[in-house]
Design a protein around this motif. Sequence first.
Motif, PDB file in Angstrom:
ATOM      1  N   PRO A   1       0.845  -1.207   0.000  1.00  0.00           N
ATOM      2  CA  PRO A   1       0.000   0.000   0.000  1.00  0.00           C
ATOM      3  C   PRO A   1       0.872   1.246   0.000  1.00  0.00           C
ATOM      4  N   ASP A   2       0.328   2.328  -0.540  1.00  0.00           N
ATOM      5  CA  ASP A   2       1.073   3.585  -0.591  1.00  0.00           C
ATOM      6  C   ASP A   2       0.318   4.632   0.224  1.00  0.00           C
ATOM      7  N   PRO A   3       0.875   5.105   1.347  1.00  0.00           N
ATOM      8  CA  PRO A   3       2.175   4.752   1.924  1.00  0.00           C
ATOM      9  C   PRO A   3       2.118   3.425   2.680  1.00  0.00           C
ATOM     10  N   ALA A   4       3.302   2.856   2.942  1.00  0.00           N
ATOM     11  CA  ALA A   4       3.391   1.565   3.607  1.00  0.00           C
ATOM     12  C   ALA A   4       4.102   1.720   4.942  1.00  0.00           C
ATOM     13  N   PRO A   5       3.510   1.293   6.037  1.00  0.00           N
ATOM     14  CA  PRO A   5       4.239   1.280   7.309  1.00  0.00           C
ATOM     15  C   PRO A   5       5.364   0.250   7.268  1.00  0.00           C
ATOM     16  N   TYR A   6       6.375   0.485   8.055  1.00  0.00           N
ATOM     17  CA  TYR A   6       7.525  -0.414   8.067  1.00  0.00           C
ATOM     18  C   TYR A   6       7.127  -1.854   8.404  1.00  0.00           C
ATOM     19  N   PRO A   7       6.237  -2.098   9.389  1.00  0.00           N
ATOM     20  CA  PRO A   7       5.860  -3.501   9.668  1.00  0.00           C
ATOM     21  C   PRO A   7       5.253  -4.210   8.463  1.00  0.00           C
ATOM     22  N   VAL A   8       4.476  -3.481   7.647  1.00  0.00           N
ATOM     23  CA  VAL A   8       3.909  -4.103   6.449  1.00  0.00           C
ATOM     24  C   VAL A   8       5.013  -4.503   5.478  1.00  0.00           C
ATOM     25  N   LEU A   9       5.997  -3.640   5.322  1.00  0.00           N
ATOM     26  CA  LEU A   9       7.116  -3.966   4.447  1.00  0.00           C
ATOM     27  C   LEU A   9       7.866  -5.182   4.972  1.00  0.00           C
ATOM     28  N   LEU A  10       8.078  -5.231   6.276  1.00  0.00           N
ATOM     29  CA  LEU A  10       8.788  -6.372   6.861  1.00  0.00           C
ATOM     30  C   LEU A  10       8.013  -7.664   6.634  1.00  0.00           C
ATOM     31  N   ASP A  11       6.683  -7.622   6.781  1.00  0.00           N
ATOM     32  CA  ASP A  11       5.879  -8.829   6.569  1.00  0.00           C
ATOM     33  C   ASP A  11       5.955  -9.315   5.132  1.00  0.00           C
ATOM     34  N   LEU A  12       6.149  -8.402   4.171  1.00  0.00           N
ATOM     35  CA  LEU A  12       6.287  -8.830   2.784  1.00  0.00           C
ATOM     36  C   LEU A  12       7.558  -9.638   2.551  1.00  0.00           C
ATOM     37  N   PHE A  13       8.509  -9.544   3.458  1.00  0.00           N
ATOM     38  CA  PHE A  13       9.734 -10.341   3.342  1.00  0.00           C
ATOM     39  C   PHE A  13       9.712 -11.581   4.233  1.00  0.00           C
ATOM     40  N   THR A  14       9.109 -11.475   5.396  1.00  0.00           N
ATOM     41  CA  THR A  14       9.167 -12.591   6.351  1.00  0.00           C
ATOM     42  C   THR A  14       7.884 -13.389   6.412  1.00  0.00           C
ATOM     43  N   GLY A  15       6.761 -12.825   5.914  1.00  0.00           N
ATOM     44  CA  GLY A  15       5.494 -13.519   6.027  1.00  0.00           C
ATOM     45  C   GLY A  15       5.037 -13.674   7.462  1.00  0.00           C
ATOM     46  N   GLY A  16       5.496 -12.787   8.346  1.00  0.00           N
ATOM     47  CA  GLY A  16       5.104 -12.850   9.750  1.00  0.00           C
ATOM     48  C   GLY A  16       5.943 -13.792  10.576  1.00  0.00           C
ATOM     49  N   ARG A  17       6.942 -14.420   9.979  1.00  0.00           N
ATOM     50  CA  ARG A  17       7.809 -15.334  10.725  1.00  0.00           C
ATOM     51  C   ARG A  17       9.111 -14.631  11.100  1.00  0.00           C
ATOM     52  N   GLU A  18       9.829 -15.211  12.042  1.00  0.00           N
ATOM     53  CA  GLU A  18      11.092 -14.640  12.487  1.00  0.00           C
ATOM     54  C   GLU A  18      12.206 -15.040  11.529  1.00  0.00           C
ATOM     55  N   GLU A  19      12.830 -14.048  10.943  1.00  0.00           N
ATOM     56  CA  GLU A  19      13.979 -14.263  10.064  1.00  0.00           C
ATOM     57  C   GLU A  19      15.024 -13.218  10.427  1.00  0.00           C
ATOM     58  N   PRO A  20      15.882 -13.528  11.376  1.00  0.00           N
ATOM     59  CA  PRO A  20      16.824 -12.521  11.914  1.00  0.00           C
ATOM     60  C   PRO A  20      17.687 -11.869  10.842  1.00  0.00           C
ATOM     61  N   GLU A  21      18.106 -12.645   9.842  1.00  0.00           N
ATOM     62  CA  GLU A  21      18.997 -12.087   8.827  1.00  0.00           C
ATOM     63  C   GLU A  21      18.299 -10.995   8.012  1.00  0.00           C
ATOM     64  N   THR A  22      17.074 -11.281   7.609  1.00  0.00           N
ATOM     65  CA  THR A  22      16.312 -10.292   6.841  1.00  0.00           C
ATOM     66  C   THR A  22      15.953  -9.095   7.712  1.00  0.00           C
ATOM     67  N   GLU A  23      15.546  -9.366   8.947  1.00  0.00           N
ATOM     68  CA  GLU A  23      15.178  -8.276   9.844  1.00  0.00           C
ATOM     69  C   GLU A  23      16.363  -7.358  10.118  1.00  0.00           C
ATOM     70  N   ALA A  24      17.566  -7.919  10.159  1.00  0.00           N
ATOM     71  CA  ALA A  24      18.748  -7.095  10.408  1.00  0.00           C
ATOM     72  C   ALA A  24      19.151  -6.284   9.192  1.00  0.00           C
ATOM     73  N   ALA A  25      18.912  -6.818   7.992  1.00  0.00           N
ATOM     74  CA  ALA A  25      19.362  -6.136   6.775  1.00  0.00           C
ATOM     75  C   ALA A  25      18.356  -5.115   6.264  1.00  0.00           C
ATOM     76  N   LEU A  26      17.082  -5.279   6.609  1.00  0.00           N
ATOM     77  CA  LEU A  26      16.048  -4.415   6.036  1.00  0.00           C
ATOM     78  C   LEU A  26      16.222  -2.943   6.399  1.00  0.00           C
ATOM     79  N   PRO A  27      16.510  -2.566   7.648  1.00  0.00           N
ATOM     80  CA  PRO A  27      16.680  -1.127   7.939  1.00  0.00           C
ATOM     81  C   PRO A  27      17.776  -0.470   7.110  1.00  0.00           C
ATOM     82  N   GLY A  28      18.880  -1.184   6.882  1.00  0.00           N
ATOM     83  CA  GLY A  28      19.949  -0.615   6.065  1.00  0.00           C
ATOM     84  C   GLY A  28      19.522  -0.399   4.623  1.00  0.00           C
ATOM     85  N   ALA A  29      18.740  -1.346   4.078  1.00  0.00           N
ATOM     86  CA  ALA A  29      18.278  -1.191   2.700  1.00  0.00           C
ATOM     87  C   ALA A  29      17.299  -0.023   2.581  1.00  0.00           C
TER      88      ALA A  29
END
Length: 888
Positions: free
Chosen positions: A92-120
């Motif tokens: 959605p535009d605009p997109a909250p950060y949690p929504v963006l994170l869910d598009l990568f993790t699907g609501g599951r814990e993925e430490p590597e992706t969660e750590a890299a996403l803020p930098g991207a």
Amino acid sequence: MGIGELDREAHVPEGRPKGTAAGPRTLAEALRARGDDGLAALLRARPDLLGPVPNDLTQLATRAGTRASVVRALERLDRFSLQVAEALAVAPDPAPYPVLLDLFTGGREEPETEAALPGAVALLREQALVWGEDDRLRLVRTARELLAPSPQHPSPTGLGPTVAEATAGMSPGRLQEIVAAAGLPSTHDPVSAVAALTGLFTDRERMGALLDTAPPEALAVLDRLVWGPPYGEVTARPTAPVGWLRDRGLLLPVSPRTMVLPREVALHLRGGRAHRAPEPRAPEVGVVRAYRPQVVDSAAAGQAYAAVATVEELLKSWDHGGPAVLRAGGLAVRDLKRTAAALDVPEPVAAFWLELAYGAGLLASDGEADERYAPTPAYDDWLDQPPAERWARLAGAWLKATRTPGLVGGQDAKGRTLSALGPDLDRAAAPEVRHRVLALLATLPPGAAADPETLLARLRWERPTRGTTTARSTSAPAASVPAPGTDAGTTRAETGAAGPWASEAGAARGTGGTSAPRPAADLRERLARWALRDAELLGITGRGALSTAARALLNLPLDAPAGPAAEGGGVEPEVAAERAAELLEPLLPRPVDHVLLQADLTAVAPGPLLRPLADALAVLADVESKGGATVYRFTPGSVRRALDTGRSASDLHAFLAAHARTPVPQPLAYLIDDVARKHGHLRIGAASAYVRCDDDALLGEILADRRSAPLRLRRLAPTVLAAQTDPSSLLDGLRSMGYAPAAESAEGDVMISRADAHRTPPRTPPAPVPDGPPAPDATLLKAAVHAIRAGDHAATAVRKEPAVPVTTGGLPRTSAAETLATVQAAVMTGSAVWIGYVNAEGAASQRVIAPVRVEGGFVTGYDHTADEVRTYPLHRITGVAELADEEV
């Protein structure tokens, strides 16, 4: 993107100032909230925004949203940052950060992706591709248009259009049928029907219950569509599984024979993920084998010396003038083959040495009517340098060259063969790829050789869309209706390959799931492979590992791995080249000052010879074999060549005696004396040409010889023959008959020839083709940021309401008297005013100035827009107004 979107002042609610805690509402406001360091980082990452320097931040934001600039910025993103941009394009535009994170993790814990996403996200925000706070992340409109799915183009994520987009234009009755079939209550209008379907497809529980009732064959169809492409062809009579999906809106028509999987359905089936395999980490560069650094340096030094010797041998063979230049430019294929045979290397390697000498400014065309290639005067200066410095010059030229010898033998866009030294060999990305390949090698421990495939995988991760307009895979669906009597549920895919819909399910096949390899991306990979090969040939690497001298040339740490973003820098290239030459020099073989003469008319050089000795021996003898020891052979032709340079037989005997560690063999002494006895006995000059000799019997012998007929000789005197040919042809003709004539000048003196006489006029090396605008230095960045800030301050300063109507240009029109009175009052009060100014070329501009002096029809003041003191003629000021806020 227009200025109205970037800075819509008219839509600012009353009582709510710009830049409040609610966050920026436009890209221009987001840039205005940045500090100077943030603006400098944007301009450094996207230097195309500096041409020319924007007047203010609104213009900078507008330029940052243009298609060409956004495409260039997207091309330079790494794979994960690009995946983040692609995810924002389907969010959605605009997109909250949690929504963006869910598009990568699907609501599951993925430490590597969660750590890299803020930098991207920070990288995208720094490059002005994303703006807004974390609760309202916005992708710039142009990037969304390039990356977002549409009814015609699926996104790079493989997702299709939303339910609202796919049902646009669908009849209300058909929408109500889909709503009813999906088990939803009927609605009164299409908008609420689409909203009901969207709510169903985004509700995990209700969606799961709906899919539990689906036939297994229908689920198989969805499984093949879920990761894209979402489009497929159907016939007029689809099978039951496809019909079940179509009736419930799980497949929606985009044309009479094309169906699409809606984005909401695909995201549910994917578990909420936008990408099948997020790649938050860059692939590691693997190590094939580790050597001791001394072994690597020795191997690289040996190859560096061979590179210098090869270039020297190549150019020395063209001392009398090289091959002719083709009419279209470049070297003929047959001449390249001859050069490769002379150097005893394959043709692609010969093309590399030719292009290296050309790029270093040692080789060029002579510019004559019969244009030929020849060494340049810079070649003589290069020969006078020590071998290590000569290598550093070659390596430096290779690092920055955009000419790509690996393309030689291929074809251009018009099907013409690309020739060595010819046009169309420049590839702007070549220097960057070379530097990045070497920088990745530098990240390994000293002496470690990289695995080429893992290195290429790392480069693909760093630039996944290099040279393409977008990363999207475009599919143009095309239907095919089966003939009568065939299975109505199977169709032919446009590409001919199996699509995502299973034929055993009685469904249609997909339409082109994957695109062909991108030519530009393929070129980048080939550039990397050529860089590895050329670096080994040139001695920058040894056994696949980066040498110490090369690390110094690139200004990288010598005894430890460099950082992951190693690019060199910090010192001038000339200083780095000197340091590299100093490190290489002790590893190169020492030149020797003697040869070993043998009875079979050969001489063996037990190592590289000193320059004067090598030059003299190359004239007196022919190179028979090369290697650790070079073998020279003496022949009548080589001895005559030495005599042609003005040396006598006694000079040659003395030369050999001085530089031979063995006695001069008797056959060699006899050979020199025999050739010298005949040399110069005949004299040739210009009549057209003549032959002069004191022995009239010898001239009679020449006249009687049938082989002299083409020379058209006749006797002018007992000791003189005249010829109807030029002196050089007469000289060659008599030599072919076995005589040893010498050429003489108009004064009757013997002409002395030099083997290295032919040189081109002074030439400059070919200039590299830039890959876009150059990276700005710190001084330019500081000045640009300062100018943009000043211009933005002038553009956004609050003015008093004018007493007279405002003109179309936005400035009040004031008379000369009013203008003079206003600026004089500003001088006395020390305040700033807003003026309209028209320069001598007729260009109008707005400026904020603080007048300090008014005299002689001119006003002098500090110009906040230009950030300097300037003087303006009063008659060119079209209007003036006071500022509401005098704090400038």
